[in-house]
Motif scaffolding. Structure first.
Motif, PDB file in Angstrom:
ATOM      1  N   ALA A 215       0.852  -1.196   0.000  1.00 21.45           N
ATOM      2  CA  ALA A 215       0.000   0.000   0.000  1.00 21.45           C
ATOM      3  C   ALA A 215       0.884   1.240   0.000  1.00 21.45           C
ATOM      4  CB  ALA A 215      -0.892  -0.001   1.250  1.00 21.45           C
ATOM      5  N   ALA A 251      -4.124  -0.352 -10.067  1.00 22.62           N
ATOM      6  CA  ALA A 251      -5.478   0.042  -9.650  1.00 22.62           C
ATOM      7  C   ALA A 251      -5.704  -0.276  -8.178  1.00 22.62           C
ATOM      8  CB  ALA A 251      -6.510  -0.680 -10.511  1.00 22.62           C
ATOM      9  N   ARG A 252      -5.109  -1.344  -7.694  1.00 26.32           N
ATOM     10  CA  ARG A 252      -5.252  -1.685  -6.265  1.00 26.32           C
ATOM     11  C   ARG A 252      -4.582  -0.619  -5.396  1.00 26.32           C
ATOM     12  NH1 ARG A 252      -2.290  -3.861  -2.529  1.00 26.32           N
ATOM     13  NH2 ARG A 252      -0.509  -4.375  -3.844  1.00 26.32           N
ATOM     14  N   PRO A 255      -6.662   3.814  -5.660  1.00 31.73           N
ATOM     15  CA  PRO A 255      -8.104   3.621  -5.816  1.00 31.73           C
ATOM     16  C   PRO A 255      -8.704   4.669  -6.749  1.00 31.73           C
ATOM     17  CG  PRO A 255      -7.454   3.530  -3.495  1.00 31.73           C
ATOM     18  CD  PRO A 255      -6.257   3.986  -4.263  1.00 31.73           C
ATOM     19  N   GLY A 256      -9.630   4.198  -7.586  1.00 32.09           N
ATOM     20  CA  GLY A 256     -10.324   5.117  -8.485  1.00 32.09           C
ATOM     21  C   GLY A 256      -9.658   5.259  -9.845  1.00 32.09           C
TER      22      GLY A 256
END
Ligand SMILES: Cc1cc2nc3c(=O)[nH]c(=O)nc-3n(C[C@H](O)[C@H](O)[C@H](O)COP(=O)(O)OP(=O)(O)OC[C@H]3O[C@@H](n4cnc5c(N)ncnc54)[C@H](O)[C@@H]3O)c2cc1C
Length: 405
Positions: A215, A251-252, A255-256
């Motif tokens: 992340a 994309a993970r 987000p969006g």
């Protein structure tokens, strides 16, 4: 200032090398234990799949030059691509470059004036329709050459493949030397990945394997921390990040973000059988096999847009593929022993080999979605199908963005 490049596929390798050679401190983080991504060697040294380059792939060739591996990529068929048609047993050479079609012996069968006009219209890119539809009036040309070229370049079935995307390819291969087809002489490991890692080390880059970016923490349009494996890496004020990842991972993490979300598989069958004394590359029409790479170390078959084949057991596919290989080898009088019984075969199914290149405008990736974040990856380059060249161009562009910021 450190640039963190995430993903050691071609895009990440190109970006990392460009930045390290420009004098930046670079750390390359790769989730797996190997570099190369979708263009890699498996643990036993086999390529995950046959990769071909064209003379028009200037960014990919620049990278091979930069890592000292250019002369490891050879042109197996300078006289034109050998194509064997299983339906009628015909064997001929077809030039990949439309320029060379002035010589009737190098023309694809079924090429007529009407076919040339249709190809010019496709190359202009003014309309976009499925390739099968665009060439519906020229079935022989579609079957003999444009179909196999489309499936190889776009990895998308003909009923779905975008004529505008094919047009990008046709425009690029029209120049002299642009359609020269090159393959790695010994394999992607020795001819691409290993020299790239050596060049990176020489340029002072740090490479961390087993470092999956889980992340990112973001604030005020900046990435402020990377969460890599068990570690959290705070970003310095001048640090930058390049994500050189496939679309689903990007994309993970963001987000969006709109990314291509439909992919097509490529199946490779690797036969443990010594091939000819030099590298060969042959096409097969009307069967399971599409392309055969013959290396002294073994024989590899490529099936692109392999939606159906990817669900078949390899044991069921290998005997048919071997029969088609033998027929092709005999038609072109390839030297060596071609026993009737299939040799041991290893299948590699890359289920998300590339995005599908269907009709319509794909999502456009922002080059710099945040102040200290740039994106790279084959899918981010709008002017080309997802290929090594698109990955290399995107890596160069992302490095340029960071250098200018
Ligand atoms: C079988 C096959 C045959 C092909 N044939 C050809 C061909 O003949 N010619 C051609 O030009 N192209 C071909 N391609 C396409 C080409 O391989 C790709 O376009 C290119 O390799 C994509 O490179 P990339 O760097 O954009 O992405 P990738 O290769 O997908 O690299 C992304 C890297 O990021 C790593 N990663 C993923 N998630 C994370 C994370 N969270 N943290 C850290 N690391 C992460 C991955 O492990 C990978 O190493 C083929 C592809 C396949 C699969």
């Amino acid at each position: 200032m450190t640039v963190h490049v995430v993903g050691a596929g071609v895009a990440g390798l190109v970006a990392a090398l460009g930045l390290a050679e420009a004098g930046r401190a670079v750390t390359l983080h790769e989730a797996t234990s190997v570099a190369g991504g979708r263009c890699r060697a498996l643990p036993d040294g086999t390529d995950n799949g046959t990769h071909a380059l064209m003379g028009a792939n200037h960014a990919a060739l620049r990278f091979l030059d930069a890592i000292g591996a250019r002369d490891r990529w050879v042109e197996p068929e300078p006289e034109g691509l050998p194509l064997f048609d299983l339906a009628d047993g015909s064997a001929r050479r077809v030039a990949a470059s439309p320029l060379a079609w002035r010589d009737p012996s190098k023309r694809p069968p079924g090429l007529t004036i009407g076919g040339v006009v249709t190809l010019l219209r496709i190359a202009s890119g003014i309309t976009d329709q499925p390739v099968a539809e665009a060439l519906a009036k020229h079935p022989a040309l579609l079957r003999s050459f444009i179909g196999p070229l489309t499936v190889a370049a776009l990895n998308t079935p003909l009923a779905e493949a975008s004529s505008a995307r094919l047009g990008q390819v046709l425009r690029r291969i029209r120049g002299t030397g642009a359609a020269r087809l090159l393959v790695a002489r010994d394999g992607l490991g020795p001819d691409l990945v290993a020299p790239a890692l050596t060049a990176l080390e020489r340029a002072g880059a740090t490479i961390r394997f087993g470092a999956r970016l889980r992340a990112m923490t973001m604030a005020e349009s900046r990435v402020i921390a990377l969460h890599l494996g068990e570690d959290t890496l705070p970003m310095g004020q001048d640090d930058a990040v390049i994500l050189a990842l496939p679309p689903w991972e990007t994309a993970r993490l963001i987000p969006g973000l709109r990314v291509p979300d439909r992919h097509a598989p490529i199946l490779n069958l690797h036969f443990a059988h010594p091939g000819a004394d030099r590298v060969r590359f042959l096409g097969v029409l009307g069967g399971l096999v599409q392309w055969v790479l013959v290396r002294p170390a073994g024989i590899s078959v490529t099936v692109s847009a392999a939606d159906a084949e990817a669900d078949e057991p390899v044991d069921a596919l290998a005997p048919q593929a071997w029969r088609e290989i033998i027929a092709t080898a005999r038609a072109f009088a390839l030297p060596g022993d071609w026993p009737d019984a299939p040799p041991p075969c290893r299948g590699v199914k890359e289920r998300r080999a590339t995005p599908r290149h269907g009709v319509g405008i794909p999502p456009v990736a922002p080059r710099q979605p945040m102040r200290n974040l740039a994106l790279a990856g084959d899918w981010t380059w709008p002017g080309l199908p997802a290929t090594i060249e698109a990955a290399a161009l995107s890596g160069e562009a992302a490095a340029g963005t960071v250098l200018r910021t």
